[in-house]
Design a protein around this motif. Structure first.
Motif, mmCIF file in Angstrom:
data_model
loop_
_atom_site.group_PDB
_atom_site.id
_atom_site.type_symbol
_atom_site.label_atom_id
_atom_site.label_comp_id
_atom_site.label_asym_id
_atom_site.label_seq_id
_atom_site.Cartn_x
_atom_site.Cartn_y
_atom_site.Cartn_z
ATOM 1 N N GLY A 42 0.817 -1.213 0.000
ATOM 2 C CA GLY A 42 0.000 0.000 0.000
ATOM 3 C C GLY A 42 0.844 1.254 0.000
ATOM 4 N N ALA A 43 1.920 1.230 0.774
ATOM 5 C CA ALA A 43 2.808 2.399 0.824
ATOM 6 C C ALA A 43 3.519 2.611 -0.505
ATOM 7 C CB ALA A 43 3.826 2.232 1.942
ATOM 8 N N GLY A 44 3.787 1.536 -1.222
ATOM 9 C CA GLY A 44 4.439 1.663 -2.523
ATOM 10 C C GLY A 44 3.482 2.058 -3.637
ATOM 11 N N LEU A 45 2.249 1.584 -3.547
ATOM 12 C CA LEU A 45 1.280 1.872 -4.602
ATOM 13 C C LEU A 45 0.561 3.208 -4.403
ATOM 14 C CD1 LEU A 45 -0.309 -1.652 -5.115
ATOM 15 C CD2 LEU A 45 1.342 -0.481 -6.568
ATOM 16 N N GLY A 46 0.534 3.702 -3.176
ATOM 17 C CA GLY A 46 -0.146 4.966 -2.889
ATOM 18 C C GLY A 46 0.368 6.132 -3.714
ATOM 19 N N PRO A 47 1.682 6.371 -3.724
ATOM 20 C CA PRO A 47 2.196 7.473 -4.541
ATOM 21 C C PRO A 47 1.953 7.265 -6.036
ATOM 22 C CG PRO A 47 3.824 6.828 -2.912
ATOM 23 C CD PRO A 47 2.726 5.820 -2.855
ATOM 24 N N GLN A 48 1.980 6.007 -6.481
ATOM 25 C CA GLN A 48 1.707 5.730 -7.888
ATOM 26 C C GLN A 48 0.265 6.082 -8.235
ATOM 27 O OE1 GLN A 48 4.177 4.836 -9.876
ATOM 28 N NE2 GLN A 48 5.541 4.800 -8.106
ATOM 29 N N LEU A 49 -0.653 5.743 -7.345
ATOM 30 C CA LEU A 49 -2.064 6.081 -7.556
ATOM 31 C C LEU A 49 -2.263 7.585 -7.565
ATOM 32 C CD1 LEU A 49 -5.060 5.168 -7.716
ATOM 33 C CD2 LEU A 49 -5.081 5.315 -5.222
ATOM 34 N N ALA A 50 -1.646 8.274 -6.625
ATOM 35 C CA ALA A 50 -1.789 9.732 -6.569
ATOM 36 C C ALA A 50 -1.198 10.373 -7.820
ATOM 37 C CB ALA A 50 -1.106 10.278 -5.321
ATOM 38 N N GLY A 51 -0.079 9.863 -8.291
ATOM 39 C CA GLY A 51 0.528 10.411 -9.510
ATOM 40 C C GLY A 51 -0.327 10.182 -10.736
ATOM 41 N N SER A 52 -0.929 8.991 -10.815
ATOM 42 C CA SER A 52 -1.754 8.698 -11.986
ATOM 43 C C SER A 52 -3.069 9.478 -11.967
ATOM 44 C CB SER A 52 -2.031 7.204 -12.084
ATOM 45 O OG SER A 52 -2.831 6.783 -11.004
ATOM 46 N N LEU A 53 -3.520 9.871 -10.795
ATOM 47 C CA LEU A 53 -4.771 10.629 -10.691
ATOM 48 C C LEU A 53 -4.544 12.130 -10.549
ATOM 49 C CD1 LEU A 53 -6.784 8.319 -8.270
ATOM 50 C CD2 LEU A 53 -7.080 8.575 -10.731
ATOM 51 N N SER A 54 -3.315 12.587 -10.723
ATOM 52 C CA SER A 54 -3.035 14.012 -10.525
ATOM 53 C C SER A 54 -3.786 14.892 -11.518
ATOM 54 C CB SER A 54 -1.533 14.273 -10.613
ATOM 55 O OG SER A 54 -1.046 13.947 -11.896
ATOM 56 N N GLY A 55 -4.113 14.361 -12.677
ATOM 57 C CA GLY A 55 -4.884 15.121 -13.647
ATOM 58 C C GLY A 55 -6.320 15.360 -13.203
ATOM 59 N N GLN A 56 -6.807 14.535 -12.281
ATOM 60 C CA GLN A 56 -8.175 14.673 -11.781
ATOM 61 C C GLN A 56 -8.292 15.735 -10.694
ATOM 62 O OE1 GLN A 56 -10.759 12.909 -13.078
ATOM 63 N NE2 GLN A 56 -9.272 12.108 -14.529
ATOM 64 N N GLY A 57 -7.165 16.210 -10.205
ATOM 65 C CA GLY A 57 -7.180 17.206 -9.138
ATOM 66 C C GLY A 57 -7.287 16.549 -7.774
ATOM 67 N N PHE A 58 -7.214 17.370 -6.745
ATOM 68 C CA PHE A 58 -7.241 16.864 -5.381
ATOM 69 C C PHE A 58 -8.554 16.167 -5.057
ATOM 70 C CE2 PHE A 58 -7.499 17.506 -0.707
ATOM 71 C CZ PHE A 58 -6.386 16.758 -0.368
ATOM 72 N N GLY A 59 -9.656 16.687 -5.579
ATOM 73 C CA GLY A 59 -10.959 16.064 -5.344
ATOM 74 C C GLY A 59 -11.042 14.666 -5.928
ATOM 75 N N GLY A 60 -10.464 14.470 -7.098
ATOM 76 C CA GLY A 60 -10.443 13.144 -7.713
ATOM 77 C C GLY A 60 -9.633 12.145 -6.910
ATOM 78 N N ILE A 61 -8.509 12.620 -6.379
ATOM 79 C CA ILE A 61 -7.676 11.747 -5.542
ATOM 80 C C ILE A 61 -8.421 11.385 -4.267
ATOM 81 C CG2 ILE A 61 -5.539 11.630 -4.202
ATOM 82 C CD1 ILE A 61 -4.245 13.368 -6.385
ATOM 83 N N LEU A 62 -9.104 12.352 -3.667
ATOM 84 C CA LEU A 62 -9.864 12.073 -2.448
ATOM 85 C C LEU A 62 -10.987 11.074 -2.703
ATOM 86 C CD1 LEU A 62 -10.170 15.531 -0.671
ATOM 87 C CD2 LEU A 62 -8.743 13.588 -0.058
ATOM 88 N N ARG A 63 -11.659 11.217 -3.846
ATOM 89 C CA ARG A 63 -12.718 10.255 -4.176
ATOM 90 C C ARG A 63 -12.141 8.852 -4.353
ATOM 91 N NH1 ARG A 63 -14.724 14.849 -6.604
ATOM 92 N NH2 ARG A 63 -13.658 14.513 -8.583
ATOM 93 N N ALA A 64 -10.996 8.738 -5.024
ATOM 94 C CA ALA A 64 -10.368 7.427 -5.216
ATOM 95 C C ALA A 64 -9.956 6.819 -3.878
ATOM 96 C CB ALA A 64 -9.157 7.554 -6.136
ATOM 97 N N VAL A 65 -9.405 7.624 -2.988
ATOM 98 C CA VAL A 65 -9.016 7.125 -1.670
ATOM 99 C C VAL A 65 -10.250 6.698 -0.878
ATOM 100 C CG1 VAL A 65 -7.997 7.811 0.542
ATOM 101 C CG2 VAL A 65 -6.847 8.400 -1.581
ATOM 102 N N ALA A 66 -11.328 7.456 -0.965
ATOM 103 C CA ALA A 66 -12.563 7.095 -0.259
ATOM 104 C C ALA A 66 -13.107 5.765 -0.770
ATOM 105 C CB ALA A 66 -13.597 8.202 -0.417
#
Length: 87
Positions: A42-66
């Motif tokens: 999870g710690a290794g994949l978390g930054p990868q997920l955030a990087g891949s969703l950076s185009g969606q903005g902070f709200g998109g990242i929060l929705r994915a984490v939720a």
């Protein structure tokens, strides 16, 4: 809110290790090792997920984490209900 989330994780982590330790009975080392492996994945994949969703903005990242937290909760429910039956 990030501080509250990190504080909750830091508070819950030792309790989760204790629950894994108690539920694994004769295979405690393997249970704790699998838990630690999942944490490192999870710690290794978390930054990868955030990087891949950076185009969606902070709200998109929060929705994915939720969504991921909700899926994790749903996946843990069978273990919790099985544990209650054992008590």
């Amino acid at each position: 809110m990030l501080l509250v989330f990190v504080a909750a994780v830091a508070t819950a982590a030792p309790a989760v290790v204790e629950i894994v330790h108690a539920m694994a009975s004769h295979a405690r080392g393997a249970g704790v090792a699998l838990y630690a492996c999942s944490m490192f994945l999870g710690a290794g994949l978390g930054p990868q997920l955030a990087g891949s969703l950076s185009g969606q903005g902070f709200g998109g990242i929060l929705r994915a984490v939720a969504v991921l937290l909700a899926v994790g909760t749903l996946l843990s429910l069978p273990a919790l209900t099985g544990r209650r039956r054992d008590l």
